[in-house]
Design an enzyme around this catalytic site. Sequence first.
Site, PDB file in Angstrom:
ATOM      1  N   HIS A 194      64.961  44.810 109.813  1.00 20.62           N
ATOM      2  CA  HIS A 194      65.996  44.794 110.402  1.00 20.62           C
ATOM      3  C   HIS A 194      67.268  43.825 109.725  1.00 20.62           C
ATOM      4  O   HIS A 194      68.105  43.582 110.286  1.00 20.62           O
ATOM      5  CB  HIS A 194      66.031  44.057 111.640  1.00 20.62           C
ATOM      6  CG  HIS A 194      64.888  44.456 112.640  1.00 20.62           C
ATOM      7  ND1 HIS A 194      65.107  45.427 113.700  1.00 20.62           N
ATOM      8  CD2 HIS A 194      63.534  44.336 112.709  1.00 20.62           C
ATOM      9  CE1 HIS A 194      63.765  45.853 114.019  1.00 20.62           C
ATOM     10  NE2 HIS A 194      62.892  44.960 113.422  1.00 20.62           N
ATOM     11  N   SER A 213      87.606  44.401  88.046  1.00 23.26           N
ATOM     12  CA  SER A 213      88.787  44.817  88.704  1.00 23.26           C
ATOM     13  C   SER A 213      89.925  44.580  88.014  1.00 23.26           C
ATOM     14  O   SER A 213      90.111  43.629  87.185  1.00 23.26           O
ATOM     15  CB  SER A 213      88.836  44.109  90.115  1.00 23.26           C
ATOM     16  OG  SER A 213      90.099  43.655  90.778  1.00 23.26           O
ATOM     17  N   LYS A 273      85.784  39.391  89.386  1.00 28.25           N
ATOM     18  CA  LYS A 273      84.890  40.508  89.776  1.00 28.25           C
ATOM     19  C   LYS A 273      84.279  41.190  88.661  1.00 28.25           C
ATOM     20  O   LYS A 273      84.506  41.632  87.778  1.00 28.25           O
ATOM     21  CB  LYS A 273      86.009  41.466  90.644  1.00 28.25           C
ATOM     22  CG  LYS A 273      86.688  41.228  91.792  1.00 28.25           C
ATOM     23  CD  LYS A 273      85.797  41.443  92.943  1.00 28.25           C
ATOM     24  CE  LYS A 273      86.022  42.794  93.565  1.00 28.25           C
ATOM     25  NZ  LYS A 273      85.757  42.875  94.740  1.00 28.25           N
ATOM     26  N   GLU A 276      77.162  52.194  93.509  1.00 29.03           N
ATOM     27  CA  GLU A 276      77.968  52.886  94.565  1.00 29.03           C
ATOM     28  C   GLU A 276      77.985  54.133  94.437  1.00 29.03           C
ATOM     29  O   GLU A 276      78.017  54.966  95.213  1.00 29.03           O
ATOM     30  CB  GLU A 276      79.240  52.206  94.469  1.00 29.03           C
ATOM     31  CG  GLU A 276      79.193  50.766  94.967  1.00 29.03           C
ATOM     32  CD  GLU A 276      80.697  49.840  94.661  1.00 29.03           C
ATOM     33  OE1 GLU A 276      81.631  50.221  95.083  1.00 29.03           O
ATOM     34  OE2 GLU A 276      80.560  49.057  93.631  1.00 29.03           O
TER      35      GLU A 276
END
Length: 463
Positions: free
Chosen positions: A157, A278, A284, A291
């Site tokens: 979970h 970024s 970043k 992704e």
Amino acid sequence: MSNRMWGGRFAEGPDAIMEEINASIDFDQKLYKQDITGSKAHVRMLAANGIVSAQDAETIEGGLDKILAEIEAGEFKFSRALEDIHMNIEARLAELIGPAAGRLHTARSRNDQVATDFRLWVRESVDNLIVQLGELMQVLSAKAETHAADVMPGFTHLQSAQPVTFGHHMLAYVEMFARDRSRLKDARARMNECPLGSAALAGTSFPIDREMTAKALGFDRPMANSLDGVSDRDFVLEALSDASICAMHLSRLAEEIVIWCSAQFNFVKLSDKFSTGSSIMPQKKNPDAAELIRAKTGRIYGALNALLVMMKGLPLTYSKDMQEDKEQAFDALPNLSLALAAMTGMVRDLEPNTKVLKKAAGCGYATATDLADWCVRVLGMPFRDAHHVTGSLVKLAVERNVELHRLSLADMQSVEPQITVDVYNVLSVDKSVRSRVSYGGTSPVNVRKQSRRWLRQLEKEQA
Ligand code: ARG
């Protein structure tokens, strides 16, 4: 002008829109190599069986070789008016060698031709995926061996459940990718039958030798039913089903990597080679490869779904609907290949932050099950009672705002007087994972054994 391949009964050529919806050359030119290989095998067989002369066969083969060279040199002019790769090549053959070209299509139809070409293409893609899965399994197994004893939180979970080892987590994916690979091998074995010689749908009256063409193209045998040969696409559906399951596994791992490299988790470090920055936020480092692997799953499922729906209403045998099979597979399988390559590179470079992982492994009362098991083993309690006692101890720890191993013995004994100082031995995450020696469990001993077994097996396969 009517079509020169099939326009005998036509007075007019097609409308521009007809040509646009009908032509597949923009995408099926990808099949040029398979088409030429198939044609060469076919014409050789025709000659061997006296259906065309040896002289014509030789001229045709020479012409096909020339066309192959032209296409590879980027000199071939593909024409939409000639619809597809099969007719583009045959028309060029006629230009190159004259009337003998017209003999190539004896005892053959585009229906068995395309089924053969596409099968060859799918088979080659599947073979590459099988190799790539082996490489991914290898880097995961190597990571597992290196980090066999490094603890991390195991989740259910997405809540802290029990400590596990990082190696064990890697090996879970090795098992999944091994099954993906085995599914692809099964699919390959089933698809490896040759449709060529089914002709339009009913077979042919010419004395062809289907064993000969099947063998020449690396198939195990010719397909036994000509109607089936030209009309099923289950071979690509099976490849796409297997690809979808594999993409799902890749996506889960990708999702974990995305979570793990957030600053809040900070479980792993990605290499610069597999991250991006970024343009506005200088701090970043984004896990874009992970992704995109996650995202590609959508188009792979999409291809499977599109083809399942496309096929479901088609009466036997061939219908032009089937022309739509190619773009889906041409998109899905190379994208899975790219996703596998990216995942392999990412995992190879990935560094777990072992200190952070260890600290996180102890959070959230992750050794509560070990405490309950201790009560069963040492105090002889039934597991249900031990579960209840441990639950009360967790509640007390929550009230005191401490981890389980920071509860004082007095606090422990206030819940269960029989508890002794020995209990602290099972509350550390290292002890916890070391105790999980059951077959398939997370202990470092198991992980070392399993990762070495995989590494040995994968190496043997390469030899
Ligand atoms: N371009 C067609 C396809 O991809 C080739 C087969 C055409 N067959 C036919 N009977 N029109 O399916």
